[in-house]
Design an enzyme around this catalytic site. Structure first.
Site, PDB file in Angstrom:
ATOM      1  N   CYS A 210       0.855  -1.193   0.000  1.00  0.00           N
ATOM      2  CA  CYS A 210       0.000   0.000   0.000  1.00  0.00           C
ATOM      3  C   CYS A 210       0.889   1.241   0.000  1.00  0.00           C
ATOM      4  O   CYS A 210       2.095   1.169   0.211  1.00  0.00           O
ATOM      5  CB  CYS A 210      -0.948   0.013   1.202  1.00  0.00           C
TER       6      CYS A 210
ATOM      7  N   CYS B 241       2.886   1.832   3.082  1.00  0.00           N
ATOM      8  CA  CYS B 241       4.099   1.007   3.153  1.00  0.00           C
ATOM      9  C   CYS B 241       5.270   1.752   2.519  1.00  0.00           C
ATOM     10  O   CYS B 241       6.390   1.744   3.049  1.00  0.00           O
ATOM     11  CB  CYS B 241       3.894  -0.321   2.430  1.00  0.00           C
TER      12      CYS B 241
ATOM     13  N   ASP C 169      -2.482  10.629 -30.950  1.00  0.00           N
ATOM     14  CA  ASP C 169      -1.740  10.200 -32.124  1.00  0.00           C
ATOM     15  C   ASP C 169      -2.651  10.382 -33.336  1.00  0.00           C
ATOM     16  O   ASP C 169      -3.882  10.422 -33.195  1.00  0.00           O
ATOM     17  CB  ASP C 169      -1.346   8.725 -31.960  1.00  0.00           C
TER      18      ASP C 169
ATOM     19  N   ASP D  40      -2.345   4.249 -30.552  1.00  0.00           N
ATOM     20  CA  ASP D  40      -2.644   2.849 -30.882  1.00  0.00           C
ATOM     21  C   ASP D  40      -1.433   2.057 -31.350  1.00  0.00           C
ATOM     22  O   ASP D  40      -1.543   0.858 -31.599  1.00  0.00           O
ATOM     23  CB  ASP D  40      -3.719   2.784 -31.970  1.00  0.00           C
TER      24      ASP D  40
ATOM     25  N   ASP E 119       3.756   4.609 -29.733  1.00  0.00           N
ATOM     26  CA  ASP E 119       3.069   5.436 -28.740  1.00  0.00           C
ATOM     27  C   ASP E 119       3.288   4.940 -27.316  1.00  0.00           C
ATOM     28  O   ASP E 119       2.943   5.627 -26.358  1.00  0.00           O
ATOM     29  CB  ASP E 119       1.558   5.458 -29.022  1.00  0.00           C
TER      30      ASP E 119
END
Length: 766
Positions: free
Chosen positions: A11, A14, A461, A654, A658
């Site tokens: 977490c 932590c 993009d 995509d 990228d």
């Protein structure tokens, strides 16, 4: 600077505990603990402090540091070339232990959840029934005696407390020993007190009656809280396991074998054995092994992995080629110029890793306050008990004061039990993610969903995101006026159907979509890097690119000025027409960008394509800013520049190129129709490649985060109001002490309000 993996971190608190503990040591210059990747970057003086010293400081807290397999002396990371040559992908799981170990750990969680979750749901339903039946006289009570009820629930709660809840108990022990608290501590104290009090009430009825304690128990609280929170931790662990898949996908892109010329012979060798200066042969349809320069032959190469551009790039002698791109057409030789960690793909791998490691993990409000909330609640509970035993004894006598003191002590801890707090975020996220899935929006993690609600800049993009991602015929210019556009397309399609070039397929598809009948072609010849030619009815027919100095037709210049690819159709020695091809705007793109503008979001196009093509598409779509001709390794830097301006950036893309930018952005958004690596690198995926869903995703994000904040309010309001009452604040004025029964009811109703509020998201239209 050295990079260490961390075992035991689970977490955000932590991460803070580890950082604080190590920073106290002498010789530590800086500590950067990343909960998301379970790694720590530590700058330290090796003459003053060692890894053993650091572990001695945190081992007792339940954490362990160990050397990253990719880190050498002084923290220098092992070369990507070593990574690219068949290393164990388990090390790319993005976690503090190997992927196999994490899968085993996840399996253990799954076994526990299969028991705990169904039991928790059943107990929660019974708990609600009991509370409602006590409140409304028309509702029948549970037809089971309290004695049987308590006995059965005690057995179940014991199993849950000491098996499923073991990590929470360890959190309590660490808090007692070392005064460090995280969310586990809070959950552990609340559930343990509820459990121990309930065991006492059940096993020692005589003592209970003597102390004037009610018969009511809190076994159900123990079961429900631990079951639900453990389920949330399981989902979190499963999500974190996927963080390294982006690296695995990248590594999978590389060619495994290279065909090289050595000692006058052609031999196949592993890519890891290729050295600079090797002469490599590349055949049609194969991947290019490493980066280099063509020395013989010509070809058309699919470089979409690098540029994102759908149209293949024609290459000739002297041109550079990039490893892992695909040779679509032609046979050539090239000289290796960059291998191993120097290849472009290796650099992309490195950038994705660095972006993953540098991104700050989400700091959930519950984790932020747990370290303060836990000791405060404990302090209030202990102080209350002490006051009852001192001041209360003087006023009421010891027996009455003890009874009231125990009631108040338990009431405070029970009403502060973080059931609603544990449910506040996950219930809203679960409903929000489900709502997104129904609308074609796939959310990988809560962090992405939260950050999307604050985005003020969307970077897109071009190819495959704003545009369709494949070339189409956009213009047909008739030069020979005795012919029609159909005639020009018929002749071009007739010869191009014999070609393997992707542009040829676009012309053929256009002709077929118009039901044009093709003519017979004889003597077909492919002209490497130029075009094709053949014979039609005794006349030479050709479809070729215009030469660089060809200014005969103004239409060519105009069309190229729009970023389009132009071919000239010639028959019988004269030009009969021009055909322009280009990637075209998606139908929903313009509307989506207009909707983003209405929400005050700035839209930027970031593309590796040429400036003319980028501006032409941007003008059509209504985009605010264009950044074109950007290399993959530069995309993430452009995102950083926008972030340095104070912008919260979402990146939509995509392609493989990228990936670094998707990870670097505050929120990465991938098109489901794109490359696997883009999807793995992004936090959100839009099905069908529909950019219009991006607007819906933002609406979903804002609605979900608004619900989370409302839930946290409801989770805490009961504590703010209930804890003072449970402490006996009203007793001096009205003689009222909050019975633990009502403390449990308050806690339960806080959970009900949180769950009910989360379910309202289902009714929200996107």
């Amino acid at each position: 600077m050295a990079v260490f993996k961390i075992k035991g971190i689970h977490c955000a608190s932590c991460a803070a505990i580890i950082s604080k503990s190590i920073t106290k040591l002498g010789g530590i210059k800086s500590v950067d603990v990343n909960f998301a990747t379970e790694k720590a970057k530590i700058d330290f003086d090796q003459d003053l402090v060692s890894l053993d010293d650091m572990n001695n400081a945190i081992d007792k807290l339940g954490y362990t540091l160990y050397q990253d397999v990719h880190a050498g002396n002084g923290g220098h990371v092992m070369s990507n070339g070593d990574r690219m040559s068949g290393m164990d992908h388990s090390e790319h799981s993005g976690i503090g232990v190997s992927k196999d170990d994490k899968l085993k750990e996840l399996h253990v969680h799954k076994v526990k959840i299969r028991f705990a979750l169904p039991v928790s749901l059943v107990v929660f339903a019974i708990m609600m029934w009991d509370i409602v039946s006590r409140t409304f006289t028309g509702i029948p009570k549970i037809p089971v005696s309290m004695e049987i009820f308590n006995t059965v629930f005690m057995i179940v709660a014991t199993v849950v407390m000491f098996w499923i809840g073991k990590p929470f108990l360890e959190g309590v022990i660490r808090f007692i020993k070392y005064r460090v608290a995280n969310m586990d501590t809070l959950i552990g104290i609340g559930t343990l007190v509820a459990y121990l009090y309930s065991v006492f009430v059940t096993l020692f009825p005589v003592a209970r009656e003597a102390l004037g304690l009610p018969e009511f128990t809190y076994f159900d609280v123990t079961i429900v809280v631990i079951g639900f929170v453990a389920f949330g931790k399981y989902l979190e662990a499963r999500s974190k396991l996927k963080t390294g898949e982006a690296i695995e996908k990248l590594l999978g892109l590389q060619a495994k074998i290279a065909l090289v010329v050595r000692d006058g012979k052609e031999i196949e060798i592993p890519v890891s054995d290729v050295v600079i200066g090797d002469i490599i042969i590349v055949k049609p349809g194969t991947k290019i092994p490493v980066d280099g320069e063509i020395i013989e032959g010509a070809s058309s190469i699919d470089e979409s992995m690098v540029t994102g551009e759908s149209i293949p790039s024609d290459k000739k002698v002297g041109d550079l080629v990039v490893g892992s791109t695909i040779n679509k057409q032609g046979h050539f030789k090239f000289k290796a110029t960059r291998v191993g960690s120097d290849t472009l793909l290796a650099q992309i791998v490195k950038m994705v890793e660095e972006a993953q490691g540098s991104k700050a993990p989400i700091q959930e409000l519950a984790d932020k306050i747990s370290g303060i909330f836990t000791p405060i609640v404990l302090g209030i509970a202990i102080l209350t008990l002490v006051l009852w035993l001192t001041v209360g004894t003087a006023a009421l006598g010891f027996t009455a004061a003890l009874s009231y003191g125990i009631l108040c002590f338990v009431g405070i801890l029970v009403i502060a039990c973080p059931c609603a707090l544990g449910l506040a975020t996950p219930t809203a996220i679960i409903v929000g993610v489900g709502k997104g899935a129904e609308n074609g929006i796939l959310v990988k993690d809560a962090e992405s969903l939260q950050k999307l609600s604050t985005v003020d800049t969307v970077v897109m993009d071009k190819t495959g995101t704003i545009t369709k991602g494949k070339p189409e015929v956009t213009n047909i210019v008739v030069i020979d006026k005795t012919l029609t556009e159909t005639d020009v397309l018929r002749f071009a399609g007739s010869i191009e159907k014999m070609s393997e070039h992707p542009l040829a397929q676009a012309i053929v598809d256009s002709a077929q979509s118009k039901n044009i009948t093709f003519v017979d072609i004889e003597g077909f010849t492919a002209l490497e890097g130029v075009g094709v030619k053949g014979m039609v009815a005794g006349q030479i027919l050709s479809v070729c690119k215009p030469s660089s100095g060809d200014t005969k037709y103004t239409e060519v210049k105009e069309l190229q000025g729009q970023g389009k690819t132009v071919v000239i159709v010639e028959m019988g020695g004269k030009n009969i027409g021009l055909i322009a091809l280009s990637d075209t705007l998606k139908n929903e793109a313009k509307q989506a960008i207009e909707a983003l503008h209405k929400k005050g979001v700035r839209v930027v196009m970031l593309t590796g394509d040429n400036t003319l093509a980028a501006h032409y598409i941007a003008n059509q779509a209504g985009i605010d800013e264009v950044i074109a001709e950007v290399l993959p390794q530069e995309k993430a830097l452009k995102i950083k520049e926008l972030q340095a301006q104070g912008r919260v950036v979402a990146m939509a893309g995509d392609g493989v190129n990228d990936a670094p930018a998707l990870v670097q952005a505050d929120v990465g958004i991938a098109m489901a129709t794109g490359a696997d690596i883009a999807i793995e690198s992004a936090g959100i995926t839009l099905l069908h490649g529909d950019i219009g869903k991006l607007v819906k995703a933002i609406v979903l994000s804002k609605s979900t985060m608004r619900t989370v904040k409302q839930n946290l309010f409801w989770a805490f309001i009961y504590n703010v109001i209930g804890i003072p009452i449970a402490a006996g604040l009203l007793f001096p004025f009205f003689g009222i002490v909050l019975n633990p029964v009502f403390a449990g009811a308050a806690m339960a109703f806080s959970s009900v309000s949180v769950v009910t509020n989360s379910l309202r998201l289902k009714l929200r239209s996107l």
